[in-house]
Scaffold this active site. Structure first.
Site, mmCIF file in Angstrom:
data_model
loop_
_atom_site.group_PDB
_atom_site.id
_atom_site.type_symbol
_atom_site.label_atom_id
_atom_site.label_comp_id
_atom_site.label_asym_id
_atom_site.label_seq_id
_atom_site.Cartn_x
_atom_site.Cartn_y
_atom_site.Cartn_z
ATOM 1 N N ASP A 182 55.107 -3.339 -66.316
ATOM 2 C CA ASP A 182 54.446 -3.107 -66.818
ATOM 3 C C ASP A 182 54.052 -1.320 -67.643
ATOM 4 O O ASP A 182 52.327 -1.175 -66.605
ATOM 5 C CB ASP A 182 53.340 -3.598 -67.475
ATOM 6 C CG ASP A 182 52.314 -3.321 -69.214
ATOM 7 O OD1 ASP A 182 52.691 -4.344 -69.937
ATOM 8 O OD2 ASP A 182 51.646 -2.678 -69.061
ATOM 9 N N TYR A 215 49.993 6.085 -69.869
ATOM 10 C CA TYR A 215 49.645 6.245 -68.352
ATOM 11 C C TYR A 215 50.410 7.647 -67.695
ATOM 12 O O TYR A 215 49.982 7.892 -66.409
ATOM 13 C CB TYR A 215 50.210 4.880 -67.482
ATOM 14 C CG TYR A 215 49.939 3.982 -68.245
ATOM 15 C CD1 TYR A 215 48.508 3.793 -69.071
ATOM 16 C CD2 TYR A 215 50.165 2.542 -68.008
ATOM 17 C CE1 TYR A 215 47.981 2.230 -70.136
ATOM 18 C CE2 TYR A 215 49.751 1.015 -68.697
ATOM 19 C CZ TYR A 215 49.046 1.061 -69.504
ATOM 20 O OH TYR A 215 48.239 -0.186 -70.067
ATOM 21 N N LYS A 233 55.116 2.240 -73.993
ATOM 22 C CA LYS A 233 54.315 1.797 -75.151
ATOM 23 C C LYS A 233 54.352 2.420 -75.745
ATOM 24 O O LYS A 233 54.387 3.653 -75.093
ATOM 25 C CB LYS A 233 53.088 0.548 -74.690
ATOM 26 C CG LYS A 233 52.606 -0.542 -74.106
ATOM 27 C CD LYS A 233 51.256 -0.561 -73.720
ATOM 28 C CE LYS A 233 51.742 -1.911 -72.432
ATOM 29 N NZ LYS A 233 50.776 -0.927 -71.274
ATOM 30 N N HIS A 277 50.953 0.416 -79.389
ATOM 31 C CA HIS A 277 49.629 0.272 -78.373
ATOM 32 C C HIS A 277 48.291 -0.493 -78.162
ATOM 33 O O HIS A 277 47.574 -0.999 -78.368
ATOM 34 C CB HIS A 277 49.168 1.860 -77.167
ATOM 35 C CG HIS A 277 48.559 1.169 -75.731
ATOM 36 N ND1 HIS A 277 49.073 2.643 -75.219
ATOM 37 C CD2 HIS A 277 47.704 0.613 -75.364
ATOM 38 C CE1 HIS A 277 48.711 1.745 -73.768
ATOM 39 N NE2 HIS A 277 48.055 1.051 -74.079
ATOM 40 N N LYS A 312 46.701 -4.930 -61.926
ATOM 41 C CA LYS A 312 47.405 -3.623 -60.814
ATOM 42 C C LYS A 312 46.505 -3.799 -59.420
ATOM 43 O O LYS A 312 45.637 -4.306 -59.618
ATOM 44 C CB LYS A 312 46.739 -2.919 -61.886
ATOM 45 C CG LYS A 312 47.449 -1.765 -61.604
ATOM 46 C CD LYS A 312 45.281 -1.006 -60.728
ATOM 47 C CE LYS A 312 45.878 0.205 -60.257
ATOM 48 N NZ LYS A 312 44.630 0.482 -59.515
HETATM 49 N N1 LIG Z 1 47.387 -2.716 -73.664
HETATM 50 C C1 LIG Z 1 46.536 -1.928 -73.279
HETATM 51 O O1 LIG Z 1 45.904 -1.376 -74.156
HETATM 52 C C2 LIG Z 1 46.002 -1.916 -72.077
HETATM 53 C C3 LIG Z 1 44.642 -2.288 -71.162
HETATM 54 C C4 LIG Z 1 44.372 -2.222 -70.180
HETATM 55 C C5 LIG Z 1 45.191 -2.136 -69.000
HETATM 56 N N2 LIG Z 1 46.482 -2.820 -70.018
HETATM 57 C C6 LIG Z 1 48.105 -2.783 -68.706
HETATM 58 O O2 LIG Z 1 47.378 -4.429 -68.250
HETATM 59 C C7 LIG Z 1 47.369 -3.829 -66.133
HETATM 60 C C8 LIG Z 1 46.342 -4.786 -65.880
HETATM 61 O O3 LIG Z 1 45.249 -4.076 -66.424
HETATM 62 P P1 LIG Z 1 43.906 -3.400 -65.851
HETATM 63 O O4 LIG Z 1 44.615 -2.243 -64.888
HETATM 64 O O5 LIG Z 1 42.680 -2.820 -66.185
HETATM 65 O O6 LIG Z 1 42.609 -4.308 -64.285
HETATM 66 P P2 LIG Z 1 43.128 -5.238 -63.999
HETATM 67 O O7 LIG Z 1 44.430 -5.522 -63.342
HETATM 68 O O8 LIG Z 1 42.231 -6.751 -64.730
HETATM 69 O O9 LIG Z 1 42.625 -4.885 -62.470
HETATM 70 C C9 LIG Z 1 43.189 -3.849 -61.726
HETATM 71 C C10 LIG Z 1 41.371 -3.919 -60.363
HETATM 72 O O10 LIG Z 1 41.411 -5.050 -59.399
HETATM 73 C C11 LIG Z 1 41.686 -4.493 -58.642
HETATM 74 N N3 LIG Z 1 42.668 -6.030 -57.835
HETATM 75 C C12 LIG Z 1 44.276 -6.095 -58.601
HETATM 76 N N4 LIG Z 1 43.917 -6.942 -57.635
HETATM 77 C C13 LIG Z 1 43.185 -7.320 -56.505
HETATM 78 C C14 LIG Z 1 42.732 -8.498 -55.025
HETATM 79 N N5 LIG Z 1 43.897 -8.900 -54.967
HETATM 80 N N6 LIG Z 1 41.441 -8.499 -54.691
HETATM 81 C C15 LIG Z 1 40.009 -7.614 -54.858
HETATM 82 N N7 LIG Z 1 40.991 -6.136 -55.981
HETATM 83 C C16 LIG Z 1 41.784 -6.282 -57.089
HETATM 84 C C17 LIG Z 1 42.480 -3.611 -58.716
HETATM 85 O O11 LIG Z 1 42.146 -2.474 -57.466
HETATM 86 P P3 LIG Z 1 42.899 -1.699 -55.886
HETATM 87 O O12 LIG Z 1 43.894 -0.823 -57.540
HETATM 88 O O13 LIG Z 1 42.033 -0.998 -55.869
HETATM 89 O O14 LIG Z 1 43.427 -2.029 -55.167
HETATM 90 C C18 LIG Z 1 41.842 -3.217 -59.827
HETATM 91 O O15 LIG Z 1 40.958 -2.222 -59.428
HETATM 92 C C19 LIG Z 1 47.809 -2.414 -66.450
HETATM 93 O O16 LIG Z 1 47.787 -1.736 -64.951
HETATM 94 C C20 LIG Z 1 47.837 -2.039 -67.459
HETATM 95 O O17 LIG Z 1 49.752 -2.101 -67.834
HETATM 96 C C21 LIG Z 1 46.837 -2.894 -70.360
#
Ligand SMILES: NC(=O)c1ccc[n+]([C@@H]2O[C@H](COP(=O)([O-])OP(=O)(O)OC[C@H]3O[C@@H](n4cnc5c(N)ncnc54)[C@H](OP(=O)(O)O)[C@@H]3O)[C@@H](O)[C@H]2O)c1
Length: 276
Positions: free
Chosen positions: A44, A49, A74, A107, A229
């Site tokens: 994704d 990004y 997006k 988006h 992520k």
């Molecule tokens: N459409 C939208 O508006 C929108 C908005 C936000 C996000 N997204 C998408 O959704 C994806 C995921 O959301 P997100 O990146 O915001 O947050 P997330 O996946 O909920 O959390 C990522 C955070 O959690 C940590 N983490 C990941 N796996 C872990 C584990 N096994 N143990 C402990 N900590 C862990 C990561 O740290 P490290 O990286 O330091 O390991 C990072 O700080 C994004 O990357 C993007 O592709 C879309």
């Protein structure tokens, strides 16, 4: 190992993918390759990004058949006007070095700008051309989706919204489901905030898994698509391993009870950034 879900046009999407928001561009290629190595086949990304080029480089370097990899990108908020959306999509294909994407999303709805029906018309044209196998939206509230369903001709395949144990989003998910739209849960780990919760820790301990695996399992059992992520290779592998156990009704009820309407990102009605 990672199951597929069927979208409303018959296209299948791996239920768990790899999120790339905030991955530094210079590390993105290697981290996406790490994810492919760990079994992920769904990535994704987004114009916003600024790492589409590196995601495309990883797809190419992986040697995987194109049909085995599901790539989502997006539309940036700055490009909702019809012709701007078409041109921005061309730039995405160019950056990704792909002939088509699997899923292209608006988006954010930007209701104050009010151009999302126009952007949706552009996405419908892209879909008709075959250069996006499916199209959808992100951060759409039921009111925004209703407008798209009224003014458009294609029902969005997905609605990608913020969902995690502190923000269950039952209302939007029910609206999506009632219209055949798959919910994708962004920030499935609440950007890490939910992982220290004692209830999550208890559920994880009961199953001998990590808090992240327990939370991802909760999402998967609800039927949503997730793409955690991580910029940490061991966590990338850990997050892909959420399939060898099942939460029971008590576990699910305990996690469900954590909902407190807490967002890590903007409310869709308030988000109005239109920068490039
Ligand atoms: N459409 C939208 O508006 C929108 C908005 C936000 C996000 N997204 C998408 O959704 C994806 C995921 O959301 P997100 O990146 O915001 O947050 P997330 O996946 O909920 O959390 C990522 C955070 O959690 C940590 N983490 C990941 N796996 C872990 C584990 N096994 N143990 C402990 N900590 C862990 C990561 O740290 P490290 O990286 O330091 O390991 C990072 O700080 C994004 O990357 C993007 O592709 C879309």
């Amino acid at each position: 190992m990672i199951p597929d879900i069927e979208l409303n046009n018959g296209v299948r999407i791996p239920q768990l993918g790899f999120g790339t928001y905030k991955l530094p561009p210079e590390r993105t290629r290697d981290l996406v390759l790490t994810a492919f190595d760990a079994g992920y086949r769904h990535v994704d990304t987004a114009q916003m990004y600024r790492n589409e080029r590196e995601v495309g480089q990883a797809v190419a370097a992986s040697g995987l058949p194109r049909g085995d990899v599901f790539v989502t990108t997006k539309l940036n908020n700055a490009f909702h006007a019809h012709d701007d959306a078409l041109a921005a999509f061309e730039r995405s294909l160019d950056a990704l070095a792909l002939e088509f994407v699997d899923l292209f999303l608006i988006h954010w709805p930007l209701p104050a700008v009010g151009l999302y029906p126009q952007a949706w018309a552009a996405l419908e044209e892209i879909y008709a051309s075959g250069r996006a196998r499916a199209i959808g939206v992100s951060n759409f509230q039921p009111s925004h989706l209703t407008r798209v369903l009224e003014t458009g001709t294609v029902t969005p395949a997905v609605n990608q919204i913020e969902v995690h144990p502190y923000l269950r989003q039952d209302e939007v998910r029910a609206f999506d489901a009632a219209h055949g739209i798959v919910t994708q849960a962004w920030s499935p780990l609440g950007r890490g905030t939910v992982l220290a919760d004692p209830v999550i820790a208890q559920v994880a301990a009961r199953h001998g898994v990590t808090p992240a695996q327990a939370v991802l399992r909760w999402h998967l059992q609800r039927g949503d698509v997730v793409f955690p992520k991580s910029a940490t290779p061991a966590r990338i592998r850990e997050n892909a391993d959420a399939f060898g156990f099942a939460l029971d009704a008590d576990d699910v009820a305990a996690i469900d009870a954590l909902d407190r309407g807490e967002r890590t990102g903007s409310h869709p009605d308030q988000e109005n950034r239109t920068g490039r």
